[in-house]
Write a protein that holds these residues in place. Structure first.
Motif, PDB file in Angstrom:
ATOM      1  N   GLY A 217      -7.135  59.850 -18.949  1.00 58.93           N
ATOM      2  CA  GLY A 217      -7.291  58.690 -19.821  1.00 58.93           C
ATOM      3  C   GLY A 217      -6.128  57.730 -19.695  1.00 58.93           C
ATOM      4  O   GLY A 217      -6.322  56.498 -19.591  1.00 58.93           O
ATOM      5  N   TYR A 218      -4.926  58.254 -19.682  1.00 57.98           N
ATOM      6  CA  TYR A 218      -3.748  57.396 -19.513  1.00 57.98           C
ATOM      7  C   TYR A 218      -3.736  56.749 -18.124  1.00 57.98           C
ATOM      8  O   TYR A 218      -3.290  55.603 -17.971  1.00 57.98           O
ATOM      9  N   GLU A 219      -4.232  57.480 -17.134  1.00 63.38           N
ATOM     10  CA  GLU A 219      -4.300  56.897 -15.783  1.00 63.38           C
ATOM     11  C   GLU A 219      -5.211  55.678 -15.756  1.00 63.38           C
ATOM     12  O   GLU A 219      -4.879  54.648 -15.163  1.00 63.38           O
ATOM     13  N   VAL A 220      -6.371  55.770 -16.386  1.00 62.28           N
ATOM     14  CA  VAL A 220      -7.293  54.631 -16.436  1.00 62.28           C
ATOM     15  C   VAL A 220      -6.624  53.439 -17.102  1.00 62.28           C
ATOM     16  O   VAL A 220      -6.707  52.301 -16.623  1.00 62.28           O
ATOM     17  N   ALA A 221      -5.946  53.694 -18.201  1.00 61.97           N
ATOM     18  CA  ALA A 221      -5.288  52.600 -18.918  1.00 61.97           C
ATOM     19  C   ALA A 221      -4.238  51.923 -18.042  1.00 61.97           C
ATOM     20  O   ALA A 221      -4.147  50.682 -17.994  1.00 61.97           O
ATOM     21  N   ALA A 222      -3.440  52.736 -17.337  1.00 58.55           N
ATOM     22  CA  ALA A 222      -2.359  52.172 -16.521  1.00 58.55           C
ATOM     23  C   ALA A 222      -2.871  51.469 -15.272  1.00 58.55           C
ATOM     24  O   ALA A 222      -2.349  50.420 -14.873  1.00 58.55           O
ATOM     25  N   GLU A 223      -3.906  52.033 -14.658  1.00 59.27           N
ATOM     26  CA  GLU A 223      -4.378  51.505 -13.374  1.00 59.27           C
ATOM     27  C   GLU A 223      -5.348  50.335 -13.518  1.00 59.27           C
ATOM     28  O   GLU A 223      -5.405  49.466 -12.641  1.00 59.27           O
ATOM     29  N   GLU A 224      -6.137  50.313 -14.611  1.00 59.59           N
ATOM     30  CA  GLU A 224      -7.203  49.318 -14.723  1.00 59.59           C
ATOM     31  C   GLU A 224      -7.026  48.332 -15.879  1.00 59.59           C
ATOM     32  O   GLU A 224      -7.694  47.291 -15.907  1.00 59.59           O
ATOM     33  N   PHE A 225      -6.140  48.640 -16.821  1.00 57.13           N
ATOM     34  CA  PHE A 225      -5.990  47.797 -18.006  1.00 57.13           C
ATOM     35  C   PHE A 225      -4.527  47.462 -18.284  1.00 57.13           C
ATOM     36  O   PHE A 225      -4.144  47.222 -19.437  1.00 57.13           O
ATOM     37  N   ALA A 226      -3.733  47.411 -17.256  1.00 56.44           N
ATOM     38  CA  ALA A 226      -2.287  47.231 -17.438  1.00 56.44           C
ATOM     39  C   ALA A 226      -1.938  45.932 -18.158  1.00 56.44           C
ATOM     40  O   ALA A 226      -0.923  45.865 -18.874  1.00 56.44           O
ATOM     41  N   ASP A 227      -2.742  44.907 -18.000  1.00 60.52           N
ATOM     42  CA  ASP A 227      -2.434  43.618 -18.622  1.00 60.52           C
ATOM     43  C   ASP A 227      -2.778  43.568 -20.107  1.00 60.52           C
ATOM     44  O   ASP A 227      -2.300  42.664 -20.812  1.00 60.52           O
ATOM     45  N   SER A 228      -3.570  44.519 -20.581  1.00 58.22           N
ATOM     46  CA  SER A 228      -4.053  44.405 -21.952  1.00 58.22           C
ATOM     47  C   SER A 228      -3.906  45.673 -22.794  1.00 58.22           C
ATOM     48  O   SER A 228      -4.164  45.643 -23.999  1.00 58.22           O
ATOM     49  N   VAL A 229      -3.490  46.786 -22.193  1.00 60.50           N
ATOM     50  CA  VAL A 229      -3.367  48.051 -22.912  1.00 60.50           C
ATOM     51  C   VAL A 229      -1.966  48.610 -22.711  1.00 60.50           C
ATOM     52  O   VAL A 229      -1.447  48.622 -21.595  1.00 60.50           O
ATOM     53  N   MET A 230      -1.346  49.084 -23.794  1.00 51.97           N
ATOM     54  CA  MET A 230      -0.002  49.657 -23.718  1.00 51.97           C
ATOM     55  C   MET A 230       0.041  50.999 -24.445  1.00 51.97           C
ATOM     56  O   MET A 230      -0.814  51.298 -25.286  1.00 51.97           O
ATOM     57  N   THR A 231       1.034  51.801 -24.121  1.00 53.20           N
ATOM     58  CA  THR A 231       1.232  53.081 -24.785  1.00 53.20           C
ATOM     59  C   THR A 231       1.957  52.872 -26.115  1.00 53.20           C
ATOM     60  O   THR A 231       2.476  51.788 -26.404  1.00 53.20           O
ATOM     61  N   GLU A 232       2.011  53.933 -26.911  1.00 46.89           N
ATOM     62  CA  GLU A 232       2.751  53.854 -28.172  1.00 46.89           C
ATOM     63  C   GLU A 232       4.230  53.574 -27.927  1.00 46.89           C
ATOM     64  O   GLU A 232       4.857  52.823 -28.680  1.00 46.89           O
ATOM     65  N   ASP A 233       4.806  54.168 -26.884  1.00 49.10           N
ATOM     66  CA  ASP A 233       6.216  53.909 -26.579  1.00 49.10           C
ATOM     67  C   ASP A 233       6.441  52.443 -26.239  1.00 49.10           C
ATOM     68  O   ASP A 233       7.432  51.836 -26.675  1.00 49.10           O
ATOM     69  N   GLU A 234       5.539  51.870 -25.468  1.00 56.14           N
ATOM     70  CA  GLU A 234       5.663  50.449 -25.137  1.00 56.14           C
ATOM     71  C   GLU A 234       5.568  49.591 -26.390  1.00 56.14           C
ATOM     72  O   GLU A 234       6.296  48.604 -26.547  1.00 56.14           O
ATOM     73  N   ALA A 235       4.685  49.972 -27.298  1.00 58.51           N
ATOM     74  CA  ALA A 235       4.540  49.208 -28.544  1.00 58.51           C
ATOM     75  C   ALA A 235       5.820  49.283 -29.379  1.00 58.51           C
ATOM     76  O   ALA A 235       6.264  48.277 -29.957  1.00 58.51           O
ATOM     77  N   LYS A 236       6.413  50.487 -29.435  1.00 59.26           N
ATOM     78  CA  LYS A 236       7.660  50.649 -30.202  1.00 59.26           C
ATOM     79  C   LYS A 236       8.801  49.841 -29.613  1.00 59.26           C
ATOM     80  O   LYS A 236       9.738  49.451 -30.319  1.00 59.26           O
TER      81      LYS A 236
END
Length: 384
Positions: A217-236
Protein backbone atom coordinates in the motif's frame (compact mmCIF):
# COMPACT_ATOMS: atom_id res chain seq x y z
CA UNK A 1 -33.67 11.56 -22.37
CA UNK A 2 -30.54 10.19 -20.65
CA UNK A 3 -31.08 6.57 -19.62
CA UNK A 4 -28.86 4.35 -17.49
CA UNK A 5 -29.43 0.61 -17.86
CA UNK A 6 -29.15 -1.30 -14.58
CA UNK A 7 -29.25 -5.11 -14.48
CA UNK A 8 -30.89 -6.29 -11.26
CA UNK A 9 -31.25 -9.49 -9.29
CA UNK A 10 -34.19 -9.49 -6.91
CA UNK A 11 -32.51 -11.78 -4.39
CA UNK A 12 -33.67 -14.41 -1.90
CA UNK A 13 -35.37 -14.21 1.48
CA UNK A 14 -36.32 -10.58 2.07
CA UNK A 15 -34.99 -9.62 -1.38
CA UNK A 16 -38.42 -9.41 -3.03
CA UNK A 17 -39.79 -7.20 -0.23
CA UNK A 18 -36.92 -4.73 -0.09
CA UNK A 19 -36.91 -4.43 -3.89
CA UNK A 20 -40.63 -3.75 -4.00
CA UNK A 21 -40.29 -1.10 -1.29
CA UNK A 22 -36.99 0.41 -2.39
CA UNK A 23 -36.93 0.59 -6.15
CA UNK A 24 -39.84 3.08 -6.39
CA UNK A 25 -37.89 5.41 -4.10
CA UNK A 26 -34.94 5.42 -6.50
CA UNK A 27 -37.15 6.08 -9.51
CA UNK A 28 -39.02 8.85 -7.68
CA UNK A 29 -35.77 10.55 -6.65
CA UNK A 30 -34.54 10.56 -10.25
CA UNK A 31 -37.89 11.92 -11.46
CA UNK A 32 -37.94 14.68 -8.85
CA UNK A 33 -34.33 15.70 -9.54
CA UNK A 34 -34.43 15.58 -13.34
CA UNK A 35 -38.03 15.30 -14.51
CA UNK A 36 -38.31 13.48 -17.82
CA UNK A 37 -34.66 14.12 -18.75
CA UNK A 38 -33.13 11.14 -16.90
CA UNK A 39 -34.33 7.63 -16.12
CA UNK A 40 -33.10 4.29 -14.78
CA UNK A 41 -33.86 1.36 -17.10
CA UNK A 42 -34.16 -1.72 -14.87
CA UNK A 43 -33.58 -5.10 -16.55
CA UNK A 44 -34.00 -8.23 -14.44
CA UNK A 45 -31.58 -11.15 -14.55
CA UNK A 46 -31.88 -14.31 -12.45
CA UNK A 47 -29.74 -15.75 -9.67
CA UNK A 48 -30.38 -17.65 -6.45
CA UNK A 49 -33.57 -19.53 -5.62
CA UNK A 50 -35.66 -17.65 -8.18
CA UNK A 51 -33.20 -18.70 -10.87
CA UNK A 52 -33.17 -22.31 -9.66
CA UNK A 53 -36.97 -22.49 -9.70
CA UNK A 54 -37.06 -21.10 -13.25
CA UNK A 55 -34.02 -22.78 -14.82
CA UNK A 56 -32.70 -25.47 -12.47
CA UNK A 57 -29.50 -23.44 -12.03
CA UNK A 58 -28.66 -21.09 -9.17
CA UNK A 59 -26.36 -19.01 -11.36
CA UNK A 60 -27.44 -19.37 -15.01
CA UNK A 61 -24.92 -18.85 -17.77
CA UNK A 62 -27.18 -16.20 -19.30
CA UNK A 63 -26.89 -14.18 -16.10
CA UNK A 64 -23.10 -14.38 -16.08
CA UNK A 65 -22.93 -13.42 -19.76
CA UNK A 66 -25.14 -10.39 -19.17
CA UNK A 67 -23.07 -9.28 -16.18
CA UNK A 68 -19.80 -9.64 -18.05
CA UNK A 69 -21.14 -7.22 -20.67
CA UNK A 70 -22.61 -4.54 -18.41
CA UNK A 71 -21.22 -1.69 -16.35
CA UNK A 72 -24.05 -1.22 -13.79
CA UNK A 73 -25.82 -3.90 -11.77
CA UNK A 74 -27.68 -4.18 -8.49
CA UNK A 75 -28.81 -7.14 -6.43
CA UNK A 76 -30.65 -8.17 -3.33
CA UNK A 77 -29.24 -10.70 -0.86
CA UNK A 78 -28.60 -14.23 -2.13
CA UNK A 79 -28.66 -17.42 -0.08
CA UNK A 80 -26.04 -20.09 -0.63
CA UNK A 81 -27.58 -23.43 -1.66
CA UNK A 82 -26.70 -26.35 0.60
CA UNK A 83 -24.91 -28.96 -1.49
CA UNK A 84 -25.31 -26.83 -4.59
CA UNK A 85 -21.65 -26.82 -5.55
CA UNK A 86 -21.11 -23.19 -4.55
CA UNK A 87 -19.00 -22.09 -1.64
CA UNK A 88 -21.13 -18.92 -1.80
CA UNK A 89 -23.09 -17.34 -4.64
CA UNK A 90 -21.91 -13.92 -3.54
CA UNK A 91 -18.27 -14.98 -3.39
CA UNK A 92 -18.60 -16.73 -6.77
CA UNK A 93 -19.96 -13.58 -8.39
CA UNK A 94 -17.17 -11.49 -6.92
CA UNK A 95 -14.42 -13.84 -8.01
CA UNK A 96 -15.72 -14.68 -11.50
CA UNK A 97 -16.41 -11.00 -12.28
CA UNK A 98 -13.23 -9.88 -10.49
CA UNK A 99 -15.19 -7.52 -8.24
CA UNK A 100 -12.10 -6.91 -6.17
CA UNK A 101 -13.20 -3.84 -4.19
CA UNK A 102 -16.04 -4.04 -1.69
CA UNK A 103 -16.82 -0.42 -0.86
CA UNK A 104 -19.02 0.41 2.11
CA UNK A 105 -19.73 4.02 3.16
CA UNK A 106 -20.81 4.43 6.78
CA UNK A 107 -22.48 7.66 7.88
CA UNK A 108 -24.85 8.85 10.56
CA UNK A 109 -28.48 9.86 9.99
CA UNK A 110 -30.02 12.25 12.48
CA UNK A 111 -32.53 10.50 14.71
CA UNK A 112 -30.63 7.23 15.19
CA UNK A 113 -29.94 6.43 18.83
CA UNK A 114 -26.52 4.81 18.96
CA UNK A 115 -24.52 2.79 21.51
CA UNK A 116 -21.69 5.33 21.14
CA UNK A 117 -21.66 8.95 22.34
CA UNK A 118 -20.85 10.70 19.07
CA UNK A 119 -22.19 8.68 16.15
CA UNK A 120 -22.46 11.92 14.20
CA UNK A 121 -18.66 11.88 13.87
CA UNK A 122 -18.76 8.59 11.94
CA UNK A 123 -18.27 9.31 8.24
CA UNK A 124 -15.99 6.69 6.72
CA UNK A 125 -15.71 4.61 3.59
CA UNK A 126 -14.27 1.09 3.93
CA UNK A 127 -12.47 -0.41 0.93
CA UNK A 128 -12.29 -4.16 1.53
CA UNK A 129 -10.32 -6.47 -0.77
CA UNK A 130 -12.80 -8.93 -2.19
CA UNK A 131 -10.99 -11.75 -3.98
CA UNK A 132 -8.05 -12.80 -1.80
CA UNK A 133 -7.28 -13.43 1.89
CA UNK A 134 -9.92 -15.75 3.44
CA UNK A 135 -12.22 -15.36 0.40
CA UNK A 136 -9.63 -17.30 -1.59
CA UNK A 137 -8.73 -19.43 1.41
CA UNK A 138 -7.63 -23.02 1.00
CA UNK A 139 -8.23 -25.27 3.97
CA UNK A 140 -8.07 -28.93 4.92
CA UNK A 141 -9.94 -30.67 7.71
CA UNK A 142 -8.11 -31.95 10.77
CA UNK A 143 -7.10 -35.56 10.26
CA UNK A 144 -7.68 -35.55 6.50
CA UNK A 145 -5.12 -36.95 4.10
CA UNK A 146 -4.58 -33.48 2.63
CA UNK A 147 -4.04 -31.91 6.04
CA UNK A 148 -1.55 -34.60 7.08
CA UNK A 149 0.39 -34.17 3.84
CA UNK A 150 0.54 -30.38 4.20
CA UNK A 151 1.50 -30.58 7.89
CA UNK A 152 4.27 -33.06 7.03
CA UNK A 153 5.56 -30.75 4.28
CA UNK A 154 5.48 -27.70 6.53
CA UNK A 155 7.26 -29.55 9.31
CA UNK A 156 9.74 -31.67 7.36
CA UNK A 157 10.58 -29.39 4.46
CA UNK A 158 10.15 -25.91 5.95
CA UNK A 159 10.85 -26.55 9.63
CA UNK A 160 7.49 -25.25 10.84
CA UNK A 161 6.10 -26.38 14.18
CA UNK A 162 2.62 -27.68 13.33
CA UNK A 163 0.69 -30.31 15.27
CA UNK A 164 -0.15 -33.51 13.39
CA UNK A 165 -3.84 -33.09 14.24
CA UNK A 166 -4.17 -29.51 13.00
CA UNK A 167 -6.70 -28.38 10.47
CA UNK A 168 -4.74 -26.22 8.04
CA UNK A 169 -5.68 -23.10 6.10
CA UNK A 170 -3.81 -20.93 3.61
CA UNK A 171 -4.81 -17.37 2.71
CA UNK A 172 -3.16 -16.08 -0.48
CA UNK A 173 -2.49 -12.35 -0.88
CA UNK A 174 -0.72 -10.95 -3.94
CA UNK A 175 1.04 -7.66 -4.73
CA UNK A 176 -1.39 -7.00 -7.59
CA UNK A 177 -4.50 -7.75 -5.53
CA UNK A 178 -3.43 -5.58 -2.62
CA UNK A 179 -2.08 -2.70 -4.70
CA UNK A 180 -5.15 -2.28 -6.90
CA UNK A 181 -7.38 -2.12 -3.81
CA UNK A 182 -5.24 0.58 -2.19
CA UNK A 183 -4.98 2.40 -5.52
CA UNK A 184 -8.78 2.58 -5.76
CA UNK A 185 -9.05 3.82 -2.17
CA UNK A 186 -6.46 6.55 -2.78
CA UNK A 187 -8.16 7.70 -5.98
CA UNK A 188 -11.49 7.86 -4.16
CA UNK A 189 -9.99 9.90 -1.32
CA UNK A 190 -8.55 12.40 -3.78
CA UNK A 191 -11.72 12.64 -5.88
CA UNK A 192 -14.00 12.91 -2.84
CA UNK A 193 -11.64 15.25 -0.96
CA UNK A 194 -11.17 12.90 1.99
CA UNK A 195 -8.05 13.81 3.99
CA UNK A 196 -6.73 10.35 4.87
CA UNK A 197 -6.52 6.69 3.89
CA UNK A 198 -5.72 4.19 6.64
CA UNK A 199 -4.33 0.72 5.89
CA UNK A 200 -5.85 -1.78 8.36
CA UNK A 201 -3.75 -4.91 8.88
CA UNK A 202 -2.37 -7.48 11.31
CA UNK A 203 1.15 -7.14 9.99
CA UNK A 204 2.77 -7.35 13.40
CA UNK A 205 1.89 -11.07 13.42
CA UNK A 206 1.26 -12.07 9.77
CA UNK A 207 4.26 -10.28 8.31
CA UNK A 208 4.27 -11.70 4.78
CA UNK A 209 0.53 -11.46 4.05
CA UNK A 210 -1.03 -8.63 6.06
CA UNK A 211 2.36 -7.00 6.63
CA UNK A 212 2.90 -7.19 2.89
CA UNK A 213 -0.49 -5.53 2.33
CA UNK A 214 0.77 -2.59 4.37
CA UNK A 215 4.08 -2.41 2.52
CA UNK A 216 2.50 -2.71 -0.93
CA UNK A 217 0.00 0.00 0.00
CA UNK A 218 2.77 2.44 0.85
CA UNK A 219 4.53 1.49 -2.39
CA UNK A 220 1.48 2.45 -4.44
CA UNK A 221 1.24 5.77 -2.65
CA UNK A 222 4.93 6.57 -3.21
CA UNK A 223 5.17 5.36 -6.80
CA UNK A 224 1.83 6.54 -8.23
CA UNK A 225 0.56 9.36 -5.99
CA UNK A 226 3.72 11.14 -4.90
CA UNK A 227 2.37 14.57 -5.86
CA UNK A 228 -0.81 14.28 -3.82
CA UNK A 229 -0.33 11.71 -1.02
CA UNK A 230 2.04 11.91 1.97
CA UNK A 231 2.84 9.78 5.00
CA UNK A 232 2.08 10.77 8.58
CA UNK A 233 5.77 11.61 9.10
CA UNK A 234 5.72 13.93 6.10
CA UNK A 235 2.59 15.61 7.46
CA UNK A 236 4.23 16.13 10.86
CA UNK A 237 7.18 17.76 9.11
CA UNK A 238 4.98 20.33 7.43
CA UNK A 239 3.82 18.52 4.30
CA UNK A 240 0.83 20.09 2.54
CA UNK A 241 -0.43 17.34 0.23
CA UNK A 242 -4.21 16.72 0.26
CA UNK A 243 -4.21 13.09 1.46
CA UNK A 244 -2.32 11.38 4.28
CA UNK A 245 -1.71 7.63 4.05
CA UNK A 246 -1.29 5.90 7.38
CA UNK A 247 -1.66 2.42 8.82
CA UNK A 248 -3.03 0.87 11.99
CA UNK A 249 -2.97 -2.65 13.37
CA UNK A 250 -6.54 -3.83 12.97
CA UNK A 251 -7.35 -4.58 16.63
CA UNK A 252 -6.11 -1.14 17.65
CA UNK A 253 -8.10 0.40 14.82
CA UNK A 254 -11.30 -1.15 16.18
CA UNK A 255 -10.78 0.85 19.36
CA UNK A 256 -9.80 3.98 17.44
CA UNK A 257 -12.92 4.09 15.28
CA UNK A 258 -15.04 3.81 18.42
CA UNK A 259 -13.20 6.49 20.39
CA UNK A 260 -11.94 8.87 17.69
CA UNK A 261 -14.00 8.30 14.52
CA UNK A 262 -13.32 11.82 13.26
CA UNK A 263 -9.68 10.84 12.65
CA UNK A 264 -10.55 8.22 10.02
CA UNK A 265 -12.01 8.91 6.59
CA UNK A 266 -11.13 6.07 4.20
CA UNK A 267 -10.01 2.61 5.37
CA UNK A 268 -8.34 0.11 3.04
CA UNK A 269 -8.13 -3.46 4.28
CA UNK A 270 -7.66 -7.11 3.40
CA UNK A 271 -10.87 -9.10 3.23
CA UNK A 272 -11.54 -10.32 6.76
CA UNK A 273 -10.49 -7.17 8.62
CA UNK A 274 -12.65 -5.06 6.32
CA UNK A 275 -15.67 -7.27 7.00
CA UNK A 276 -15.34 -6.87 10.77
CA UNK A 277 -14.67 -3.15 10.60
CA UNK A 278 -17.52 -2.25 8.27
CA UNK A 279 -20.06 -4.23 10.31
CA UNK A 280 -18.82 -2.70 13.59
CA UNK A 281 -19.04 0.78 12.11
CA UNK A 282 -22.54 0.08 10.80
CA UNK A 283 -23.59 -0.88 14.34
CA UNK A 284 -22.65 2.62 15.49
CA UNK A 285 -25.05 4.26 13.05
CA UNK A 286 -28.12 2.03 13.00
CA UNK A 287 -27.01 -1.41 11.90
CA UNK A 288 -26.95 -3.35 8.64
CA UNK A 289 -30.41 -2.13 7.69
CA UNK A 290 -28.77 1.20 6.82
CA UNK A 291 -25.50 -0.19 5.44
CA UNK A 292 -25.12 0.15 1.66
CA UNK A 293 -22.36 -1.27 -0.49
CA UNK A 294 -20.93 -1.83 -3.92
CA UNK A 295 -18.58 -4.47 -5.30
CA UNK A 296 -16.43 -3.13 -8.12
CA UNK A 297 -14.00 -4.30 -10.74
CA UNK A 298 -12.33 -1.92 -13.16
CA UNK A 299 -15.35 -2.35 -15.45
CA UNK A 300 -18.45 -3.22 -13.38
CA UNK A 301 -20.09 -1.54 -10.39
CA UNK A 302 -22.37 -4.09 -8.68
CA UNK A 303 -24.42 -2.45 -5.91
CA UNK A 304 -26.04 -4.40 -3.10
CA UNK A 305 -27.30 -4.09 0.49
CA UNK A 306 -24.87 -5.36 3.09
CA UNK A 307 -27.39 -7.50 4.99
CA UNK A 308 -28.24 -11.11 4.25
CA UNK A 309 -31.45 -12.89 3.25
CA UNK A 310 -32.92 -12.86 6.80
CA UNK A 311 -35.11 -15.95 6.16
CA UNK A 312 -36.77 -15.79 9.60
CA UNK A 313 -38.55 -12.54 8.67
CA UNK A 314 -38.99 -13.11 4.92
CA UNK A 315 -42.55 -12.49 3.76
CA UNK A 316 -43.56 -10.82 7.05
CA UNK A 317 -43.19 -7.17 5.97
CA UNK A 318 -40.56 -6.62 8.69
CA UNK A 319 -37.41 -5.99 6.63
CA UNK A 320 -35.70 -2.62 6.38
CA UNK A 321 -35.31 -1.52 2.73
CA UNK A 322 -32.92 1.24 3.77
CA UNK A 323 -29.74 -0.59 2.86
CA UNK A 324 -30.99 -1.27 -0.66
CA UNK A 325 -32.21 2.32 -1.08
CA UNK A 326 -28.88 3.72 0.11
CA UNK A 327 -27.04 1.32 -2.21
CA UNK A 328 -29.15 2.81 -4.98
CA UNK A 329 -28.08 6.28 -3.86
CA UNK A 330 -24.48 5.10 -4.23
CA UNK A 331 -25.31 4.01 -7.77
CA UNK A 332 -26.75 7.44 -8.54
CA UNK A 333 -23.62 9.12 -7.20
CA UNK A 334 -21.47 6.75 -9.24
CA UNK A 335 -23.16 7.78 -12.51
CA UNK A 336 -22.97 11.47 -11.61
CA UNK A 337 -26.60 11.92 -10.58
CA UNK A 338 -25.70 13.39 -7.20
CA UNK A 339 -28.80 15.55 -6.91
CA UNK A 340 -31.04 12.49 -6.82
CA UNK A 341 -28.75 10.79 -4.30
CA UNK A 342 -28.88 13.87 -2.06
CA UNK A 343 -32.68 13.77 -2.11
CA UNK A 344 -32.57 10.15 -0.89
CA UNK A 345 -30.18 10.94 1.95
CA UNK A 346 -32.33 13.87 3.06
CA UNK A 347 -35.48 11.74 2.90
CA UNK A 348 -33.85 9.00 4.98
CA UNK A 349 -32.90 11.46 7.69
CA UNK A 350 -36.37 13.05 7.66
CA UNK A 351 -38.16 9.71 8.02
CA UNK A 352 -35.84 8.44 10.76
CA UNK A 353 -36.17 11.69 12.67
CA UNK A 354 -39.96 11.29 12.40
CA UNK A 355 -39.59 8.00 14.32
CA UNK A 356 -41.75 5.85 12.00
CA UNK A 357 -39.30 3.07 11.25
CA UNK A 358 -38.92 -0.66 10.69
CA UNK A 359 -38.50 -3.06 13.59
CA UNK A 360 -34.69 -3.09 13.55
CA UNK A 361 -34.58 0.68 14.05
CA UNK A 362 -37.64 0.90 16.31
CA UNK A 363 -35.80 -1.11 18.94
CA UNK A 364 -33.07 1.53 18.99
CA UNK A 365 -35.19 4.69 18.98
CA UNK A 366 -37.24 5.64 22.05
CA UNK A 367 -40.80 6.70 21.29
CA UNK A 368 -40.74 5.32 17.76
CA UNK A 369 -43.62 3.72 15.88
CA UNK A 370 -42.90 0.46 14.08
CA UNK A 371 -43.93 0.32 10.43
CA UNK A 372 -43.55 -2.39 7.83
CA UNK A 373 -41.10 -2.65 4.97
CA UNK A 374 -43.68 -1.47 2.44
CA UNK A 375 -44.76 1.54 4.51
CA UNK A 376 -41.18 2.58 5.25
CA UNK A 377 -40.50 2.70 1.51
CA UNK A 378 -43.66 4.75 1.00
CA UNK A 379 -42.57 7.19 3.71
CA UNK A 380 -39.21 7.64 2.01
CA UNK A 381 -40.92 8.36 -1.27
CA UNK A 382 -43.21 10.93 0.35
CA UNK A 383 -40.24 12.62 2.03
CA UNK A 384 -38.29 13.21 -1.19
Amino acid sequence: MQTKTVLFIEGDGIGREVWAAGRPVLDAAVAKAYGDFRKLDWQEILAGKKAFDATGDYLPEATMTALKNCDLAMKGPLETPVGGGFRSLNVTLRQVLDLYACIRPIRYFKGIESPVKRPDLVNMVVFRENTEDVYAGIEYKSGSTEARKLVAFLRDELGANVDDTAGVGVKPMTPNGCKRLVRKALRFALDDKRPSVTLAHKGNIMKFTEGAFRAWGYEVAAEEFADSVMTEDEAKNGGKKPVIIKDRICDALFQQVLMFPEQYHVIASPNLNGDYLSDALAAQVGGLGLAPGVNMSDDIAFFEPTHGTAPTIAGKDLANPGSLVLSGAMLLEHVGWGEAAALIHAAMEKVISGKRVTVDLAGQIDGSTQVGCKEFGELLGQAL
